[in-house]
Design a protein around this motif. Structure first.
Motif, PDB file in Angstrom:
ATOM      1  N   THR A 145       0.802  -1.230   0.000  1.00  0.00           N
ATOM      2  CA  THR A 145       0.000   0.000   0.000  1.00  0.00           C
ATOM      3  C   THR A 145       0.831   1.275   0.000  1.00  0.00           C
ATOM      4  O   THR A 145       0.265   2.378  -0.015  1.00  0.00           O
ATOM      5  CB  THR A 145      -0.926   0.008   1.238  1.00  0.00           C
ATOM      6  OG1 THR A 145      -0.130  -0.140   2.418  1.00  0.00           O
ATOM      7  CG2 THR A 145      -1.943  -1.117   1.158  1.00  0.00           C
ATOM      8  N   GLY A 170      -1.824   2.776  -5.428  1.00  0.00           N
ATOM      9  CA  GLY A 170      -2.513   3.886  -6.090  1.00  0.00           C
ATOM     10  C   GLY A 170      -1.627   4.630  -7.062  1.00  0.00           C
ATOM     11  O   GLY A 170      -1.787   5.832  -7.262  1.00  0.00           O
ATOM     12  N   SER A 190      -0.342   0.060 -12.143  1.00  0.00           N
ATOM     13  CA  SER A 190      -0.975   0.116 -10.841  1.00  0.00           C
ATOM     14  C   SER A 190      -2.050  -0.975 -10.747  1.00  0.00           C
ATOM     15  O   SER A 190      -2.825  -1.176 -11.675  1.00  0.00           O
ATOM     16  CB  SER A 190      -1.609   1.490 -10.627  1.00  0.00           C
ATOM     17  OG  SER A 190      -2.261   1.544  -9.380  1.00  0.00           O
TER      18      SER A 190
END
Length: 209
Positions: A145, A170, A190
């Motif tokens: 993350t 992201g 991504s």
């Protein structure tokens, strides 16, 4: 005279049985049909019927197998049941968990029976914790993350082990080092993932998307 005749008859009978069973051992049977014939006693349900082979952990087998001459040509085909642990070194690399294994002296190595060793559990996915990875992550996946760098060199190199990283940054991406080249690697897009497999010496990327 009667005692003499009875003794003679018993000896003749025992001799006949002995010749009939020569080279054979029977358990719960007087007429073994093979070298070792174990017949279930179905009238006594309080007593388990089974054949038990030596049971030990992978570490305990290693302690024996690492002793010079313990397992060699005379032990070719030997069977053990591993209760826990995984093997280390070329001779025991295929010991991946509890199950039945046999010794193949032609290699030499310990091999699992077909379907005998416990199948590995399905892959699990855990959330990223900083850039920390451990041997517990082998054959599993990490949901990444944040933009961090994972070093595969910190993992134990075992032939066939894998590790997967799933990109959930992201668009920030992440890096993986300690692979077969010195270059860092990032996902192609991504939301993609990177998977690596070890040959016992190096880590190699085998899928990315």
């Amino acid at each position: 005279m009667k005692k003499f005749l009875l003794t003679a008859i018993m000896l003749v009978g025992l001799s006949a049985v002995s010749k009939a069973q020569q080279g054979r051992v029977g358990i719960n049977t007087t007429t073994p049909a093979a070298t070792l014939d174990v017949v279930a006693n179905t009238t006594d349900n309080a007593r388990p019927d089974a054949l038990l082979v030596p049971r030990m952990t992978a570490a305990e087998l290693s302690a024996k197998d690492d002793t010079s001459g313990t397992y060699a040509a005379p032990q070719n085909g030997a069977i053990v049941y591993i209760t826990a642990g995984t093997g280390t070194g070329a001779r025991k690399a295929k010991i991946t968990g509890p199950g039945f294994y046999y010794f193949d002296n032609t290699v030499p190595e310990w091999k699992p029976f077909g379907g005998g060793s416990v199948a590995p559990a399905g892959m699990t996915v855990r959330a990223q914790t900083a850039a920390t990875i451990s041997d517990a992550d082998l054959n599993n996946a990490i949901l990444v993350t944040s933009n961090v760098t994972f070093n595969l060199a910190t993992l134990t190199k075992t032939n066939g082990k894998t590790i997967t990283f799933i990109d959930a940054t992201g668009g920030n991406f992440f890096s993986v080092t300690g692979v077969h080249t010195s270059a860092s690697t990032t996902p192609l897009q991504s939301g993609g993932s990177l998977s690596y497999i070890c040959d016992g010496t190096n880590w190699y990327s085998y899928s990315s998307f």
